[in-house]
Design a protein around this motif. Structure first.
Motif, PDB file in Angstrom:
ATOM      1  N   ILE A 286       0.822  -1.203   0.000  1.00  0.00           N
ATOM      2  CA  ILE A 286       0.000   0.000   0.000  1.00  0.00           C
ATOM      3  C   ILE A 286       0.865   1.267   0.000  1.00  0.00           C
ATOM      4  O   ILE A 286       0.381   2.357   0.278  1.00  0.00           O
ATOM      5  N   ALA A 287       2.157   1.087  -0.317  1.00  0.00           N
ATOM      6  CA  ALA A 287       3.100   2.211  -0.424  1.00  0.00           C
ATOM      7  C   ALA A 287       3.185   3.033   0.856  1.00  0.00           C
ATOM      8  O   ALA A 287       3.231   4.263   0.816  1.00  0.00           O
ATOM      9  N   GLN A 288       3.207   2.355   1.993  1.00  0.00           N
ATOM     10  CA  GLN A 288       3.334   3.023   3.295  1.00  0.00           C
ATOM     11  C   GLN A 288       4.442   2.353   4.127  1.00  0.00           C
ATOM     12  O   GLN A 288       4.190   1.866   5.239  1.00  0.00           O
ATOM     13  N   PRO A 289       5.667   2.300   3.617  1.00  0.00           N
ATOM     14  CA  PRO A 289       6.731   1.551   4.297  1.00  0.00           C
ATOM     15  C   PRO A 289       7.105   2.100   5.668  1.00  0.00           C
ATOM     16  O   PRO A 289       7.697   1.395   6.483  1.00  0.00           O
ATOM     17  N   GLN A 290       6.751   3.360   5.947  1.00  0.00           N
ATOM     18  CA  GLN A 290       7.110   3.942   7.244  1.00  0.00           C
ATOM     19  C   GLN A 290       6.468   3.190   8.405  1.00  0.00           C
ATOM     20  O   GLN A 290       7.028   3.129   9.507  1.00  0.00           O
ATOM     21  N   TYR A 291       5.299   2.594   8.171  1.00  0.00           N
ATOM     22  CA  TYR A 291       4.638   1.870   9.256  1.00  0.00           C
ATOM     23  C   TYR A 291       5.304   0.521   9.512  1.00  0.00           C
ATOM     24  O   TYR A 291       5.345   0.051  10.658  1.00  0.00           O
ATOM     25  N   ALA A 292       5.822  -0.097   8.457  1.00  0.00           N
ATOM     26  CA  ALA A 292       6.627  -1.305   8.659  1.00  0.00           C
ATOM     27  C   ALA A 292       7.868  -0.953   9.473  1.00  0.00           C
ATOM     28  O   ALA A 292       8.267  -1.702  10.371  1.00  0.00           O
ATOM     29  N   ALA A 293       8.468   0.197   9.162  1.00  0.00           N
ATOM     30  CA  ALA A 293       9.655   0.631   9.908  1.00  0.00           C
ATOM     31  C   ALA A 293       9.316   0.876  11.375  1.00  0.00           C
ATOM     32  O   ALA A 293      10.088   0.512  12.270  1.00  0.00           O
TER      33      ALA A 293
END
Length: 229
Positions: A115-122
Motif C-alpha cells: 500500500i506504499a506506506q513503508p514507514q509503518y513497517a519501519a
C-alpha cells in the motif's frame, strides 16, 4: 552511476549483506570479549532490525523483502534443532523469538509495501528492534524493581525503557514522514504503552511477532483516523 548501482537489485543485496556482515562482526567481538550469549543476541537483534531502514531507503522490492524473511525464518526454525546459529539460539531454549522476528518482518513488508506506506513497517520493526533490545539490557543491568506475570520475572525499569524507546521511535518516524502535529504525540504515547504491555505479557518469544505487527497496525489506523480524515 553510483546512484543507479545502489538502487539496482545487485547493489541493494550487496548493501544489506555488507550491513549484516558488520552486525556479525560486532556480535563476534562482543562474544569474544564477554562470552555473554544474551548480549550477543541483543547485538544481533538490534543490528539486523535496522535492515528495514535500508529497505525503505532503497525502495527494495516487496518480493525481495518477503523472500528474505521466508529464508531467514526457515534458518531460524532449523537452528533451534541444529546449531546453525549457536550464539543466537540456545538448543532447548523455550523461545521462538528469532523465528517470530523474521516472520514479522515479512508480514510487515508484505502489508505496507503493498500500500506504499513503508514507514509503518519501519515503526513496527524498530519498536521491536530498539525497544525490546534495550528493555532487556536495561532490565538486566538496572532492574531493581521487579514484578511477576505468571512465571516470568520482569522489571519496571525494563518495561519503562520499552515504553520510552517505542514512543521515541514512533514519534521520530512520524515527524519525518508527516510533520509536527499534536496527533503524532498521542499516537506515539499509545504505541509506547501498548508495546510495553505486549512485551510484558508475552511468552516464548511471541512478542517478536505481536509487538511489531500491533505497533505498525495501531500507528497506521490511528494515523488514518486522527490525521488523514
Amino acid at each position: 552511476m553510483i546512484s543507479s548501482w545502489i538502487h539496482s537489485l545487485f547493489g541493494q543485496i550487496a548493501i544489506v549483506l555488507f550491513w549484516l556482515s558488520i552486525v556479525g562482526l560486532c556480535a563476534e567481538i562482543v562474544n569474544r570479549a564477554t562470552g555473554n550469549n544474551e548480549l550477543v543476541r541483543k547485538v544481533v537483534h538490534i543490528g539486523t532490525g535496522n535492515v528495514i531502514l535500508l529497505a525503505w531507503w532503497l525502495n527494495t522490492p516487496m518480493w525481495l523483502g518477503v523472500s528474505a524473511s521466508i529464508l531467514f525464518s526457515a534458518v531460524a526454525l532449523i537452528s533451534y534443532y541444529i546449531p546453525i546459529l549457536p550464539n543466537i539460539n540456545s538448543i532447548g531454549r523455550k523461545s521462538f523469538g528469532t523465528f517470530f522476528y523474521a516472520v514479522s518482518i515479512g508480514v510487515l513488508v508484505a502489508w505496507f509495501w503493498s500500500i506504499a506506506q513503508p514507514q509503518y513497517a519501519a515503526i513496527g520493526i524498530l519498536v521491536m528492534t530498539w525497544g525490546d533490545g534495550f528493555a532487556a539490557l536495561i532490565g538486566q543491568r538496572f532492574g531493581k524493581h521487579t514484578y511477576r506475570l505468571w512465571d516470568m520475572k520482569k522489571s519496571w525499569e525494563g518495561s519503562g525503557a520499552m515504553a520510552l524507546i517505542s514512543f521515541t521511535v514512533c514519534a521520530l518516524i512520524l515527524l519525518f514522514t508527516i510533520g509536527n502535529l499534536w496527533e503524532i504525540w498521542l499516537i506515539s504515547i499509545v504505541i509506547g504503552l501498548s508495546a510495553a504491555t505486549l512485551e510484558a505479557f508475552s511468552k516464548f518469544g511471541i512478542d517478536n511477532l505481536t509487538v511489531p505487527i500491533s505497533s505498525a497496525a495501531i500507528a497506521y489506523f490511528l494515523t488514518q483516523t486522527l490525521i488523514n480524515l
